[in-house]
Design a protein around this motif. Structure first.
Motif, PDB file in Angstrom:
ATOM      1  N   GLY A 131       0.835  -1.189   0.000  1.00 15.78           N
ATOM      2  CA  GLY A 131       0.000   0.000   0.000  1.00 15.78           C
ATOM      3  C   GLY A 131       0.874   1.244   0.000  1.00 15.78           C
ATOM      4  O   GLY A 131       1.993   1.235   0.511  1.00 15.78           O
ATOM      5  N   SER A 132       0.384   2.314  -0.584  1.00 17.20           N
ATOM      6  CA  SER A 132       1.189   3.528  -0.699  1.00 17.20           C
ATOM      7  C   SER A 132       1.170   4.396   0.553  1.00 17.20           C
ATOM      8  O   SER A 132       2.029   5.258   0.718  1.00 17.20           O
ATOM      9  N   ASN A 133       0.230   4.179   1.435  1.00 18.90           N
ATOM     10  CA  ASN A 133       0.127   4.976   2.659  1.00 18.90           C
ATOM     11  C   ASN A 133       0.297   4.085   3.886  1.00 18.90           C
ATOM     12  O   ASN A 133      -0.096   2.910   3.858  1.00 18.90           O
ATOM     13  N   PRO A 134       0.853   4.632   4.961  1.00 17.05           N
ATOM     14  CA  PRO A 134       0.921   3.844   6.200  1.00 17.05           C
ATOM     15  C   PRO A 134      -0.480   3.378   6.590  1.00 17.05           C
ATOM     16  O   PRO A 134      -1.450   4.121   6.477  1.00 17.05           O
ATOM     17  N   GLY A 135      -0.587   2.133   6.983  1.00 19.74           N
ATOM     18  CA  GLY A 135      -1.878   1.569   7.350  1.00 19.74           C
ATOM     19  C   GLY A 135      -2.584   0.873   6.207  1.00 19.74           C
ATOM     20  O   GLY A 135      -3.530   0.127   6.434  1.00 19.74           O
ATOM     21  N   ASP A 136      -2.149   1.136   4.963  1.00 18.63           N
ATOM     22  CA  ASP A 136      -2.735   0.431   3.822  1.00 18.63           C
ATOM     23  C   ASP A 136      -2.282  -1.024   3.852  1.00 18.63           C
ATOM     24  O   ASP A 136      -1.133  -1.312   4.191  1.00 18.63           O
ATOM     25  N   PRO A 137      -3.153  -1.940   3.460  1.00 20.85           N
ATOM     26  CA  PRO A 137      -2.747  -3.350   3.414  1.00 20.85           C
ATOM     27  C   PRO A 137      -1.780  -3.613   2.272  1.00 20.85           C
ATOM     28  O   PRO A 137      -1.742  -2.874   1.284  1.00 20.85           O
ATOM     29  N   TRP A 138      -0.998  -4.659   2.434  1.00 22.51           N
ATOM     30  CA  TRP A 138      -0.130  -5.188   1.391  1.00 22.51           C
ATOM     31  C   TRP A 138      -0.798  -6.451   0.867  1.00 22.51           C
ATOM     32  O   TRP A 138      -1.537  -7.109   1.593  1.00 22.51           O
ATOM     33  N   VAL A 139      -0.499  -6.816  -0.379  1.00 17.73           N
ATOM     34  CA  VAL A 139      -1.048  -8.037  -0.940  1.00 17.73           C
ATOM     35  C   VAL A 139       0.089  -8.873  -1.519  1.00 17.73           C
ATOM     36  O   VAL A 139       0.866  -8.390  -2.340  1.00 17.73           O
ATOM     37  N   VAL A 140       0.172 -10.100  -1.052  1.00 17.96           N
ATOM     38  CA  VAL A 140       1.071 -11.097  -1.624  1.00 17.96           C
ATOM     39  C   VAL A 140       0.195 -11.988  -2.490  1.00 17.96           C
ATOM     40  O   VAL A 140      -0.825 -12.492  -2.027  1.00 17.96           O
ATOM     41  N   ALA A 141       0.578 -12.151  -3.759  1.00 19.32           N
ATOM     42  CA  ALA A 141      -0.219 -12.959  -4.686  1.00 19.32           C
ATOM     43  C   ALA A 141       0.645 -14.037  -5.316  1.00 19.32           C
ATOM     44  O   ALA A 141       1.771 -13.771  -5.731  1.00 19.32           O
ATOM     45  N   GLY A 142       0.097 -15.248  -5.362  1.00 23.78           N
ATOM     46  CA  GLY A 142       0.758 -16.367  -6.013  1.00 23.78           C
ATOM     47  C   GLY A 142      -0.068 -16.817  -7.196  1.00 23.78           C
ATOM     48  O   GLY A 142      -1.295 -16.929  -7.105  1.00 23.78           O
ATOM     49  N   TYR A 143       0.597 -17.073  -8.306  1.00 26.34           N
ATOM     50  CA  TYR A 143      -0.058 -17.483  -9.550  1.00 26.34           C
ATOM     51  C   TYR A 143       0.414 -18.892  -9.885  1.00 26.34           C
ATOM     52  O   TYR A 143       1.615 -19.164  -9.893  1.00 26.34           O
ATOM     53  N   TRP A 144      -0.534 -19.790 -10.175  1.00 25.54           N
ATOM     54  CA  TRP A 144      -0.243 -21.218 -10.279  1.00 25.54           C
ATOM     55  C   TRP A 144      -0.732 -21.819 -11.586  1.00 25.54           C
ATOM     56  O   TRP A 144      -1.804 -21.464 -12.064  1.00 25.54           O
ATOM     57  N   ASP A 145       0.048 -22.781 -12.113  1.00 25.26           N
ATOM     58  CA  ASP A 145      -0.376 -23.518 -13.297  1.00 25.26           C
ATOM     59  C   ASP A 145      -1.007 -24.858 -12.922  1.00 25.26           C
ATOM     60  O   ASP A 145      -1.371 -25.640 -13.789  1.00 25.26           O
ATOM     61  N   SER A 146      -1.170 -25.102 -11.608  1.00 27.50           N
ATOM     62  CA  SER A 146      -1.767 -26.349 -11.118  1.00 27.50           C
ATOM     63  C   SER A 146      -2.490 -26.086  -9.805  1.00 27.50           C
ATOM     64  O   SER A 146      -1.890 -25.566  -8.856  1.00 27.50           O
ATOM     65  N   THR A 147      -3.768 -26.427  -9.756  1.00 26.59           N
ATOM     66  CA  THR A 147      -4.506 -26.242  -8.504  1.00 26.59           C
ATOM     67  C   THR A 147      -3.975 -27.167  -7.414  1.00 26.59           C
ATOM     68  O   THR A 147      -3.933 -26.791  -6.240  1.00 26.59           O
ATOM     69  N   GLU A 148      -3.560 -28.379  -7.800  1.00 30.55           N
ATOM     70  CA  GLU A 148      -3.047 -29.327  -6.808  1.00 30.55           C
ATOM     71  C   GLU A 148      -1.755 -28.823  -6.166  1.00 30.55           C
ATOM     72  O   GLU A 148      -1.561 -28.939  -4.969  1.00 30.55           O
ATOM     73  N   ARG A 149      -0.868 -28.264  -6.984  1.00 36.53           N
ATOM     74  CA  ARG A 149       0.398 -27.751  -6.429  1.00 36.53           C
ATOM     75  C   ARG A 149       0.161 -26.527  -5.557  1.00 36.53           C
ATOM     76  O   ARG A 149       0.827 -26.347  -4.549  1.00 36.53           O
ATOM     77  N   MET A 150      -0.794 -25.688  -5.941  1.00 33.53           N
ATOM     78  CA  MET A 150      -1.118 -24.544  -5.097  1.00 33.53           C
ATOM     79  C   MET A 150      -1.635 -25.034  -3.746  1.00 33.53           C
ATOM     80  O   MET A 150      -1.181 -24.590  -2.694  1.00 33.53           O
TER      81      MET A 150
END
Length: 101
Positions: A46-65
């Protein structure tokens, strides 16, 4: 194969923890980006203090995720909460295609 699933973690940094938290999360991303089936893991802060951060994972397999949710490296996210670097975590998953066969 393209991306079939995405997982996200919304992170609410504790007051005054942004610098230390960023170092720890970026270290975790290095590990996660090496995982089989992972197309990419990224961090958006987030650009401001207090804004949430987001970690995102992108997968080519639902089982591996799904399997990676049980790995010890993800326990590091909960350690960040115990160390009071994080005030709140929120996890989500999204399936973009039918499960792999």
């Amino acid at each position: 194969m393209g991306i079939v699933a995405i997982n996200t973690v919304e992170i609410h940094p504790a007051n005054g923890s942004a610098a230390a938290l960023r170092v720890r999360v970026e270290g975790l991303l290095v590990k996660l980006n090496r995982m089989s089936g992972c197309t990419a893991y990224s961090l958006t802060c987030g650009s401001n203090p207090g804004d949430p951060w987001v970690v995102a994972g992108y997968w080519d397999s639902t089982e591996r995720m799904t399997a990676h949710f049980n790995l010890p490296c993800l326990a590091e996210l909960f350690e960040l909460t115990a160390e009071r670097l994080v005030g709140q975590l929120r996890f989500s998953t999204f399936f973009l295609a039918p499960k792999d066969h």
